[in-house]
Design a protein around this motif. Structure first.
Motif, mmCIF file in Angstrom:
data_model
loop_
_atom_site.group_PDB
_atom_site.id
_atom_site.type_symbol
_atom_site.label_atom_id
_atom_site.label_comp_id
_atom_site.label_asym_id
_atom_site.label_seq_id
_atom_site.Cartn_x
_atom_site.Cartn_y
_atom_site.Cartn_z
ATOM 1 N N GLU A 92 5.055 -15.307 2.127
ATOM 2 C CA GLU A 92 5.656 -16.640 2.069
ATOM 3 C C GLU A 92 6.125 -17.115 3.438
ATOM 4 O O GLU A 92 6.452 -18.292 3.624
ATOM 5 C CB GLU A 92 6.844 -16.620 1.095
ATOM 6 C CG GLU A 92 6.466 -16.273 -0.333
ATOM 7 C CD GLU A 92 7.667 -16.033 -1.222
ATOM 8 O OE1 GLU A 92 7.469 -15.712 -2.414
ATOM 9 O OE2 GLU A 92 8.814 -16.161 -0.726
ATOM 10 N N LEU A 93 6.215 -16.179 4.367
ATOM 11 C CA LEU A 93 6.660 -16.489 5.726
ATOM 12 C C LEU A 93 5.730 -15.805 6.714
ATOM 13 O O LEU A 93 5.419 -14.612 6.570
ATOM 14 C CB LEU A 93 8.105 -15.993 5.929
ATOM 15 C CG LEU A 93 8.716 -16.184 7.318
ATOM 16 C CD1 LEU A 93 8.925 -17.671 7.613
ATOM 17 C CD2 LEU A 93 10.038 -15.427 7.419
ATOM 18 N N ALA A 94 5.274 -16.559 7.693
ATOM 19 C CA ALA A 94 4.418 -15.974 8.733
ATOM 20 C C ALA A 94 5.287 -15.411 9.850
ATOM 21 O O ALA A 94 6.353 -15.954 10.155
ATOM 22 C CB ALA A 94 3.473 -17.033 9.289
ATOM 23 N N LEU A 95 4.838 -14.313 10.462
ATOM 24 C CA LEU A 95 5.631 -13.668 11.497
ATOM 25 C C LEU A 95 6.000 -14.621 12.644
ATOM 26 O O LEU A 95 7.142 -14.592 13.114
ATOM 27 C CB LEU A 95 4.886 -12.435 12.030
ATOM 28 C CG LEU A 95 5.654 -11.566 13.016
ATOM 29 C CD1 LEU A 95 6.934 -11.008 12.388
ATOM 30 C CD2 LEU A 95 4.770 -10.418 13.497
ATOM 31 N N PRO A 96 5.080 -15.478 13.103
ATOM 32 C CA PRO A 96 5.471 -16.394 14.193
ATOM 33 C C PRO A 96 6.606 -17.341 13.806
ATOM 34 O O PRO A 96 7.276 -17.888 14.682
ATOM 35 C CB PRO A 96 4.179 -17.173 14.469
ATOM 36 C CG PRO A 96 3.089 -16.278 14.003
ATOM 37 C CD PRO A 96 3.640 -15.576 12.810
ATOM 38 N N PRO A 122 5.142 0.104 12.410
ATOM 39 C CA PRO A 122 5.957 -0.842 11.646
ATOM 40 C C PRO A 122 5.316 -1.263 10.339
ATOM 41 O O PRO A 122 5.869 -2.120 9.644
ATOM 42 C CB PRO A 122 6.078 -2.029 12.600
ATOM 43 C CG PRO A 122 4.814 -2.017 13.389
ATOM 44 C CD PRO A 122 4.465 -0.548 13.544
ATOM 45 N N GLU A 123 4.167 -0.712 9.982
ATOM 46 C CA GLU A 123 3.523 -1.074 8.724
ATOM 47 C C GLU A 123 3.476 0.114 7.770
ATOM 48 O O GLU A 123 3.218 1.242 8.185
ATOM 49 C CB GLU A 123 2.092 -1.574 8.956
ATOM 50 C CG GLU A 123 2.013 -2.989 9.502
ATOM 51 C CD GLU A 123 1.612 -2.994 10.962
ATOM 52 O OE1 GLU A 123 1.185 -1.935 11.443
ATOM 53 O OE2 GLU A 123 1.746 -4.041 11.618
ATOM 54 N N ARG A 124 3.709 -0.170 6.497
ATOM 55 C CA ARG A 124 3.545 0.865 5.486
ATOM 56 C C ARG A 124 2.065 1.108 5.246
ATOM 57 O O ARG A 124 1.203 0.360 5.722
ATOM 58 C CB ARG A 124 4.213 0.431 4.169
ATOM 59 C CG ARG A 124 5.692 0.198 4.279
ATOM 60 C CD ARG A 124 6.366 0.006 2.939
ATOM 61 N NE ARG A 124 5.605 -0.776 1.965
ATOM 62 C CZ ARG A 124 6.151 -1.486 0.974
ATOM 63 N NH1 ARG A 124 7.472 -1.526 0.859
ATOM 64 N NH2 ARG A 124 5.399 -2.142 0.111
ATOM 65 N N ALA A 125 1.775 2.164 4.474
ATOM 66 C CA ALA A 125 0.380 2.489 4.190
ATOM 67 C C ALA A 125 -0.327 1.361 3.451
ATOM 68 O O ALA A 125 -1.548 1.200 3.563
ATOM 69 C CB ALA A 125 0.312 3.771 3.370
ATOM 70 N N ASP A 126 0.441 0.544 2.684
ATOM 71 C CA ASP A 126 -0.173 -0.571 1.952
ATOM 72 C C ASP A 126 -0.272 -1.842 2.801
ATOM 73 O O ASP A 126 -0.651 -2.902 2.296
ATOM 74 C CB ASP A 126 0.599 -0.861 0.664
ATOM 75 C CG ASP A 126 2.057 -1.229 0.922
ATOM 76 O OD1 ASP A 126 2.441 -1.333 2.111
ATOM 77 O OD2 ASP A 126 2.809 -1.409 -0.052
ATOM 78 N N GLY A 127 0.079 -1.739 4.086
ATOM 79 C CA GLY A 127 -0.063 -2.867 4.995
ATOM 80 C C GLY A 127 1.152 -3.763 5.105
ATOM 81 O O GLY A 127 1.168 -4.690 5.926
ATOM 82 N N VAL A 128 2.174 -3.519 4.287
ATOM 83 C CA VAL A 128 3.376 -4.353 4.332
ATOM 84 C C VAL A 128 4.176 -4.047 5.594
ATOM 85 O O VAL A 128 4.390 -2.879 5.932
ATOM 86 C CB VAL A 128 4.255 -4.115 3.088
ATOM 87 C CG1 VAL A 128 5.625 -4.767 3.241
ATOM 88 C CG2 VAL A 128 3.547 -4.634 1.845
ATOM 89 N N LEU A 129 4.591 -5.105 6.291
ATOM 90 C CA LEU A 129 5.435 -4.935 7.473
ATOM 91 C C LEU A 129 6.790 -4.382 7.025
ATOM 92 O O LEU A 129 7.466 -4.968 6.171
ATOM 93 C CB LEU A 129 5.623 -6.273 8.185
ATOM 94 C CG LEU A 129 6.551 -6.266 9.409
ATOM 95 C CD1 LEU A 129 5.994 -5.368 10.502
ATOM 96 C CD2 LEU A 129 6.775 -7.684 9.926
ATOM 97 N N ASP A 130 7.194 -3.260 7.594
ATOM 98 C CA ASP A 130 8.448 -2.606 7.229
ATOM 99 C C ASP A 130 9.110 -2.103 8.512
ATOM 100 O O ASP A 130 8.690 -1.100 9.086
ATOM 101 C CB ASP A 130 8.182 -1.447 6.266
ATOM 102 C CG ASP A 130 9.469 -0.787 5.781
ATOM 103 O OD1 ASP A 130 10.557 -1.184 6.250
ATOM 104 O OD2 ASP A 130 9.373 0.123 4.942
#
Length: 287
Positions: A92-96, A122-130
């Motif tokens: 719902e929100l882009a990093l920039p 900084p990414e989990r194995a499922d690709g989510v930024l964490d």
């Protein structure tokens, strides 16, 4: 978490300490100060009995630390549906378009990923930024900056096993803060002790990563599972200690060798079979 005690060096009386604790980021955070430390704003009216800092001085400092942690938790917790991190995870929100602190920590995390050859990411194995692997260390770093700005120079900040100290438990002396590392196979026992802070010691920070306290929450690069049950890192700053403890836990022995060759750190690692690996510097600190 590592214990921070008021034990004194042989032949010395223990330093008198005061502490405040609160819960945040799924763990316990404590701020400990010498009972006879200088007040934040020197004023005879604000001193307690015997010239010691009044309890409200410690309460005020702890409130500053707590506010720092809660603000970062509000932004980065993936357990909070309304957090910025959750909005990023849902797309719902882009990093920039994210806040400056998120973009700054993401850039710092990418630098660590590059420096650790991917052991820290900084990414989990499922690709989510964490960014949670960096947020707690950053919170300690920010809280430390605030404490120093308030004029409090002797303290120990412990956030769920990650410890940063400043000064001494005995203000004006070269006495170090005495800390202990909990045994991952027996959470009621100490595995080792070490000193942080003043004097000859170059380490002000201790971070420990493992599954004993929070369960499995670190992804291992090894197909056969992690090499270690717990990794503790001594470093000059808390972010380096925290990130490298995580990276070594995730990357195993190859990452431990890379880290000890590339950074001014010392390491105590517990293999999954209970065997201990320690750098010579750590053994010297613990003696």
């Amino acid at each position: 978490m590592p214990h921070t005690s008021d034990a004194a060096a042989p032949g010395h009386q223990p330093a008198q300490l005061k502490a405040r604790t609160f819960n945040c980021m799924g763990t316990v955070i404590s701020l400990t100060v010498p009972a006879k430390s200088l007040p934040i704003a020197p004023s005879p009216q604000r001193l307690g009995p015997g010239g010691q800092p009044a309890d409200d001085e410690l309460a005020a400092a702890a409130a500053v630390v707590e506010r720092t942690f809660r603000e970062l938790d509000q932004t980065f917790s993936l357990y909070r549906r309304g957090s910025e991190a959750s909005a990023l995870a849902r797309g719902e929100l882009a990093l920039p378009d994210a806040s400056a602190v998120t973009r700054d920590l993401f850039a710092e995390a990418l630098e660590w990923r590059l420096n650790t050859e991917g052991a820290f990411t900084p990414e989990r194995a499922d690709g989510v930024l964490d960014l949670s692997g960096l947020v707690k260390g950053h919170a300690i770093r920010e809280a430390a900056t605030s404490l120093l700005a308030l004029g409090l120079f002797d303290w120990c900040l412990n956030a769920g096993g990650d410890v940063l100290v400043s000064g001494s438990p005995r203000p004006g002396s070269d006495e170090a803060w005495h800390t202990g590392i909990v045994d991952p196979s027996d959470r009621t026992a100490l595995l080792a002790g070490c000193d942080l802070g003043n004097g000859r010691r170059r380490h002000a920070a201790l971070a420990t990563s493992g599954s004993a306290e929070r369960g499995d929450h670190i992804w291992s690069a090894s197909a056969s599972g992690p090499d270690f049950a717990q990794v503790s890192v001594l470093a000059e700053d808390i972010v380096t200690a925290d990130v490298l403890a995580t990276a070594i836990f995730a990357g195993g022995v190859p990452m431990m060798n890379r880290a000890t060759e590339g950074w001014e750190i010392d390491v105590l690692a517990v293999r999954t079979d209970g065997q201990l690996l320690a750098t010579p510097g750590f053994r010297a600190e613990a003696s």
